[in-house]
Design a protein around this motif. Structure first.
Motif, PDB file in Angstrom:
ATOM      1  N   LEU A 143       0.830  -1.197   0.000  1.00 11.68           N
ATOM      2  CA  LEU A 143       0.000   0.000   0.000  1.00 11.68           C
ATOM      3  C   LEU A 143       0.866   1.248   0.000  1.00 11.68           C
ATOM      4  N   GLY A 144       1.895   1.261   0.822  1.00  8.36           N
ATOM      5  CA  GLY A 144       2.798   2.408   0.878  1.00  8.36           C
ATOM      6  C   GLY A 144       3.481   2.667  -0.453  1.00  8.36           C
ATOM      7  N   SER A 145       3.906   1.598  -1.093  1.00 10.74           N
ATOM      8  CA  SER A 145       4.546   1.721  -2.407  1.00 10.74           C
ATOM      9  C   SER A 145       3.574   2.311  -3.425  1.00 10.74           C
ATOM     10  N   SER A 146       2.319   1.872  -3.385  1.00 11.78           N
ATOM     11  CA  SER A 146       1.309   2.412  -4.304  1.00 11.78           C
ATOM     12  C   SER A 146       1.031   3.884  -4.019  1.00 11.78           C
ATOM     13  N   LEU A 147       0.931   4.232  -2.749  1.00  6.13           N
ATOM     14  CA  LEU A 147       0.718   5.640  -2.402  1.00  6.13           C
ATOM     15  C   LEU A 147       1.846   6.511  -2.943  1.00  6.13           C
ATOM     16  N   ARG A 148       3.084   6.060  -2.736  1.00  7.37           N
ATOM     17  CA  ARG A 148       4.246   6.823  -3.219  1.00  7.37           C
ATOM     18  C   ARG A 148       4.243   6.924  -4.747  1.00  7.37           C
ATOM     19  N   LYS A 149       3.971   5.811  -5.412  1.00  5.46           N
ATOM     20  CA  LYS A 149       3.971   5.785  -6.878  1.00  5.46           C
ATOM     21  C   LYS A 149       2.925   6.747  -7.447  1.00  5.46           C
ATOM     22  N   ILE A 150       1.725   6.696  -6.906  1.00  3.38           N
ATOM     23  CA  ILE A 150       0.652   7.558  -7.407  1.00  3.38           C
ATOM     24  C   ILE A 150       0.935   9.017  -7.070  1.00  3.38           C
ATOM     25  N   ARG A 151       1.411   9.273  -5.855  1.00  3.79           N
ATOM     26  CA  ARG A 151       1.752  10.657  -5.468  1.00  3.79           C
ATOM     27  C   ARG A 151       2.768  11.250  -6.427  1.00  3.79           C
ATOM     28  N   LYS A 152       3.823  10.481  -6.705  1.00  4.55           N
ATOM     29  CA  LYS A 152       4.868  10.979  -7.613  1.00  4.55           C
ATOM     30  C   LYS A 152       4.360  11.118  -9.041  1.00  4.55           C
ATOM     31  N   ALA A 153       3.520  10.181  -9.489  1.00  4.29           N
ATOM     32  CA  ALA A 153       2.956  10.265 -10.836  1.00  4.29           C
ATOM     33  C   ALA A 153       2.106  11.524 -10.997  1.00  4.29           C
ATOM     34  N   ARG A 154       1.500  11.961  -9.914  1.00  2.00           N
ATOM     35  CA  ARG A 154       0.675  13.177  -9.925  1.00  2.00           C
ATOM     36  C   ARG A 154       1.502  14.436  -9.677  1.00  2.00           C
ATOM     37  N   GLY A 155       2.803  14.267  -9.460  1.00  3.15           N
ATOM     38  CA  GLY A 155       3.688  15.418  -9.246  1.00  3.15           C
ATOM     39  C   GLY A 155       3.472  16.100  -7.905  1.00  3.15           C
ATOM     40  N   LEU A 156       3.075  15.320  -6.901  1.00  3.82           N
ATOM     41  CA  LEU A 156       2.789  15.873  -5.582  1.00  3.82           C
ATOM     42  C   LEU A 156       3.929  15.579  -4.611  1.00  3.82           C
ATOM     43  N   SER A 157       4.177  16.520  -3.716  1.00  3.69           N
ATOM     44  CA  SER A 157       5.134  16.287  -2.640  1.00  3.69           C
ATOM     45  C   SER A 157       4.372  15.789  -1.417  1.00  3.69           C
ATOM     46  N   GLN A 158       5.077  15.288  -0.441  1.00  3.30           N
ATOM     47  CA  GLN A 158       4.418  14.870   0.794  1.00  3.30           C
ATOM     48  C   GLN A 158       3.776  16.070   1.487  1.00  3.30           C
ATOM     49  N   GLU A 159       4.337  17.233   1.277  1.00  2.00           N
ATOM     50  CA  GLU A 159       3.782  18.447   1.863  1.00  2.00           C
ATOM     51  C   GLU A 159       2.429  18.812   1.243  1.00  2.00           C
ATOM     52  N   SER A 160       2.110  18.272   0.080  1.00  2.00           N
ATOM     53  CA  SER A 160       0.826  18.539  -0.575  1.00  2.00           C
ATOM     54  C   SER A 160      -0.354  18.033   0.247  1.00  2.00           C
ATOM     55  N   PHE A 161      -0.090  17.196   1.237  1.00  2.00           N
ATOM     56  CA  PHE A 161      -1.140  16.582   2.047  1.00  2.00           C
ATOM     57  C   PHE A 161      -1.304  17.281   3.395  1.00  2.00           C
ATOM     58  N   SER A 166      -2.997  19.651   4.450  1.00  2.00           N
ATOM     59  CA  SER A 166      -4.349  20.002   4.882  1.00  2.00           C
ATOM     60  C   SER A 166      -5.072  18.820   5.537  1.00  2.00           C
ATOM     61  N   ILE A 167      -4.568  17.604   5.311  1.00  2.00           N
ATOM     62  CA  ILE A 167      -5.235  16.418   5.874  1.00  2.00           C
ATOM     63  C   ILE A 167      -4.331  15.585   6.776  1.00  2.00           C
ATOM     64  N   SER A 168      -3.017  15.780   6.669  1.00  2.00           N
ATOM     65  CA  SER A 168      -2.095  14.941   7.435  1.00  2.00           C
ATOM     66  C   SER A 168      -0.712  15.583   7.456  1.00  2.00           C
ATOM     67  N   SER A 169       0.100  15.177   8.401  1.00  2.00           N
ATOM     68  CA  SER A 169       1.465  15.697   8.457  1.00  2.00           C
ATOM     69  C   SER A 169       2.352  14.983   7.436  1.00  2.00           C
ATOM     70  N   ARG A 170       3.443  15.621   7.066  1.00  2.00           N
ATOM     71  CA  ARG A 170       4.401  15.013   6.154  1.00  2.00           C
ATOM     72  C   ARG A 170       4.966  13.735   6.765  1.00  2.00           C
ATOM     73  N   ALA A 171       5.196  13.760   8.076  1.00  2.00           N
ATOM     74  CA  ALA A 171       5.733  12.576   8.763  1.00  2.00           C
ATOM     75  C   ALA A 171       4.757  11.396   8.671  1.00  2.00           C
ATOM     76  N   HIS A 172       3.459  11.676   8.811  1.00  2.00           N
ATOM     77  CA  HIS A 172       2.465  10.602   8.733  1.00  2.00           C
ATOM     78  C   HIS A 172       2.417  10.016   7.321  1.00  2.00           C
ATOM     79  N   ILE A 173       2.432  10.868   6.313  1.00  3.60           N
ATOM     80  CA  ILE A 173       2.441  10.395   4.917  1.00  3.60           C
ATOM     81  C   ILE A 173       3.694   9.552   4.670  1.00  3.60           C
ATOM     82  N   SER A 174       4.827  10.007   5.180  1.00  2.87           N
ATOM     83  CA  SER A 174       6.074   9.261   5.028  1.00  2.87           C
ATOM     84  C   SER A 174       5.968   7.885   5.676  1.00  2.87           C
ATOM     85  N   MET A 175       5.382   7.816   6.860  1.00  4.22           N
ATOM     86  CA  MET A 175       5.244   6.529   7.547  1.00  4.22           C
ATOM     87  C   MET A 175       4.287   5.612   6.797  1.00  4.22           C
TER      88      MET A 175
END
Length: 93
Positions: A7-25, A27-36
């Motif tokens: 699941l984590g790999s898919s989240l990372r793959k889709i996030r990068k395919a959409r050109g989003l940084s972890q900071e893009s989230f 409004s809903i979550s911390s960068r640390a939580h997305i990273s975990m």
């Protein structure tokens, strides 16, 4: 690979395919939580998955399809056929 890692790999793959940084989230979550999540160290609720998918502009099932495809080592087409068949058997339209 366990399911959280898939699941984590898919989240990372889709996030990068959409050109989003972890900071893009932020409004809903911390960068640390997305990273975990992306490293498979944390699980995710369906509510949070919906929010994350909305930021990435994909359907939550797209994330799940990609992750289960990797986890089970099967094609997404095969999983979609299985899901359609099961849905029909359960009285879906």
């Amino acid at each position: 690979m366990d399911y959280r890692q898939a699941l984590g790999s898919s989240l990372r793959k889709i996030r990068k395919a959409r050109g989003l940084s972890q900071e893009s989230f932020m409004s809903i979550s911390s960068r640390a939580h997305i990273s975990m999540l992306e490293r498979g160290l944390k699980g995710v609720t369906i509510e949070k998955m919906i929010e994350i998918a909305e930021v990435m502009r994909v359907h939550p099932l797209t994330v799940l399809l990609d992750s289960f495809s990797s986890y089970e080592g099967v094609t997404s087409e095969r999983l979609l056929k299985q899901i359609a068949q099961e849905h029909e058997e359960l009285g879906g339209d």
